[in-house]
Design an enzyme around this catalytic site. Structure first.
Site: not given
Ligand SMILES: Cc1cc2nc3c(=O)[nH]c(=O)nc-3n(C[C@H](O)[C@H](O)[C@H](O)COP(=O)(O)OP(=O)(O)OC[C@H]3O[C@@H](n4cnc5c(N)ncnc54)[C@H](O)[C@@H]3O)c2cc1C
Length: 435
Positions: A12, A14-15, A171, A300, A315
């Site tokens: 992943g 993401g953040f 939003e 998450d 995030a």
């Molecule tokens: C519409 C929306 C609005 C949001 N607004 C806010 C906000 O205003 N403020 C805030 O703080 N938070 C906000 N959030 C929440 C925030 O975006 C998440 O808490 C944060 O992105 C979590 O980070 P993460 O790294 O756990 O997962 P993510 O950022 O979701 O990253 C997961 C990554 O894993 C990859 N992935 C997934 N499954 C697989 C797999 N099987 N194999 C390989 N790669 C994979 C995805 O492509 C992605 O790049 C929002 C979320 C959404 C959906």
């Protein structure tokens, strides 16, 4: 890259995953970051893409580019489908990869509470593809309404329902109302887009339940001032291509967006460790997984309580967990004990629309223009890439002055609408819809 150094696989980008990778810069390890997309997505601004305010490239950035200067890191495009912790391997959709340490940061998605068939009629907002599909449906709805003779069917096209009164739902509803009242107000000849009905439906007693009650009340007032109808205590019990059932009320609507519920990535199940109700991994305080000290789960996908309160799925929490996992991994390499994670809550912000937002920043509770300015600054600051920051700032300034939304393009297949029942009539005729 040296084969002797321990191999850290991060799932992943993401953040959380990106913060973990960056936290391992210059560490004596080889890092492989695997993501199923080639870009890091700034999800907090996804609703802007879904409502034509921004274009996809303005809120996404190639992961490969972000990590290009980090010599111990490489990036692989691939989808993880299972984790074999005993064999220390990750199965990809098209291969497999071994690890000495694993950081799982694949995030969560929306939950339809067991009614997955609703997804086709009410897409959620998680990826760029989702945002483009919602944008397509919303813009097509106005086009279809313009072509429609039957007033009831036209009303149906001009009704937009957002399910879920969390920050994303708020939003989305606020932005739909702005698009209808301002952006499109003078663009059509037969319909008046300002008559569009935008409804925000929340099952709980108030919107923005994670915020103090006074801010929920203010947010609702601000939404209503934009023309959004807010229904609280209203659970969706049925959904199809042209209506939403809310208790005893059936709302005729063509465009429905799902912004309720969270469900962890199914990848969590393959770890074979305890999960919470949303399918998230119950991690230990040091962010490792019970019985698997070389596996970290963050962001998450992780379920962790601090002082009896869950670390929120936002995030900043994912970024802090990514940094912490990297720091603990370095400790593990040095043979030192791991340190428990502590979440530093820097506040929360939710925007509602033009010059309106709510914010909790430390002891401060803000609403209206001041909160909106805080929201604007934070989002510009945390966007990745100088170009993106510059373009977004310019686009917003332009939109502020002109009410325009520059990304009003209908893209994607599926005809005018996936649910349009009859083909268009001959040239010159006005096609009618069964509504
Ligand atoms: C519409 C929306 C609005 C949001 N607004 C806010 C906000 O205003 N403020 C805030 O703080 N938070 C906000 N959030 C929440 C925030 O975006 C998440 O808490 C944060 O992105 C979590 O980070 P993460 O790294 O756990 O997962 P993510 O950022 O979701 O990253 C997961 C990554 O894993 C990859 N992935 C997934 N499954 C697989 C797999 N099987 N194999 C390989 N790669 C994979 C995805 O492509 C992605 O790049 C929002 C979320 C959404 C959906």
């Amino acid at each position: 890259m040296s084969a002797e150094r321990p191999h850290v696989v991060i799932l992943g980008g993401g953040f959380g995953g990106l913060a973990a990778a960056r936290g391992l810069d210059r560490a004596p390890v080889e890092v492989t970051l695997v993501d199923r997309t080639n870009h890091h997505l700034f999800q907090p601004l996804l609703y802007q893409v879904a409502t034509a305010g921004l274009s996809p490239a303005e809120i996404a950035y190639p992961i490969r580019r972000i990590l290009r200067r980090q010599r111990n890191a490489r990036v692989l495009l691939g989808e993880a489908v299972a984790i074999d912790a005993a064999a220390k391997r990750v199965c990809l959709a098209d291969g497999e990869i071994g690890w000495d340490y694993l950081v799982v940061a694949v995030g969560a998605s929306h939950s339809y509470f067991g009614r997955d068939e609703w997804e086709a009629h009410a897409p959620g907002l998680k990826t760029l593809e989702d945002a483009l599909e919602i944008r397509r449906r919303a813009l097509v709805a106005f086009e279809e309404a313009e072509r429609e003779d039957d007033p009831e069917a036209r009303r149906r096209w001009l009704t937009f329902v957002v399910v879920g009164g969390g920050p994303t739902g708020v939003e989305m509803a606020g932005a739909f109302a702005e698009v209808a009242r301002h952006t499109l107000a003078r663009d059509f000849r037969r319909i008046d887009p300002r008559t569009a009905r935008v409804l925000l439906v929340e099952a709980g007693p108030r919107i923005l339940p994670a915020y103090p009650e006074e801010l929920s009340v203010k947010a609702q007032r601000q939404l209503e001032a934009l023309g959004v109808q807010v229904w609280t205590g209203a659970a969706v019990t049925g959904l199809d291509a042209s209506s939403v059932q809310v208790g005893g009320d059936r709302i005729a609507a063509r465009t429905v967006v799902w912004a309720a519920g969270v469900q962890a990535s199914p990848l969590a199940r393959s770890l074979g460790v305890p999960l919470d109700r949303a399918g998230r991994v119950r991690v230990l305080p040091d962010l490792t997984v019970p019985g698997q000290p070389a596996v970290y789960v963050i962001g998450d996908l992780a379920s962790l309580e601090e002082d009896g309160r869950p670390v929120p799925g936002v995030a900043p929490a994912a970024i802090q967990m990514g940094e912490h996992a990297a720091a603990n991994l370095r400790r593990a390499l040095r043979g030192e004990p791991l340190v428990p994670f502590r979440y530093r809550d820097k506040g929360s912000l939710a925007t509602i629309g033009r010059r309106s937002a709510v914010a909790v920043l430390g002891r401060w509770r803000l609403s209206g223009a001041l909160a909106w300015l805080a929201w604007l600054s934070v989002h510009i600051f945390f966007l990745i890439g100088f170009r993106n920051r510059f373009v977004v700032l310019f686009t917003w300034a332009w939109a502020y002055l002109t009410f325009d939304r520059s990304a009003r393009l209908i893209l994607g297949r599926g005809g005018p609408s996936p649910s349009r029942p009859s083909p268009p009539g001959p040239p010159g005729s006005t096609p009618s819809s069964a509504g």
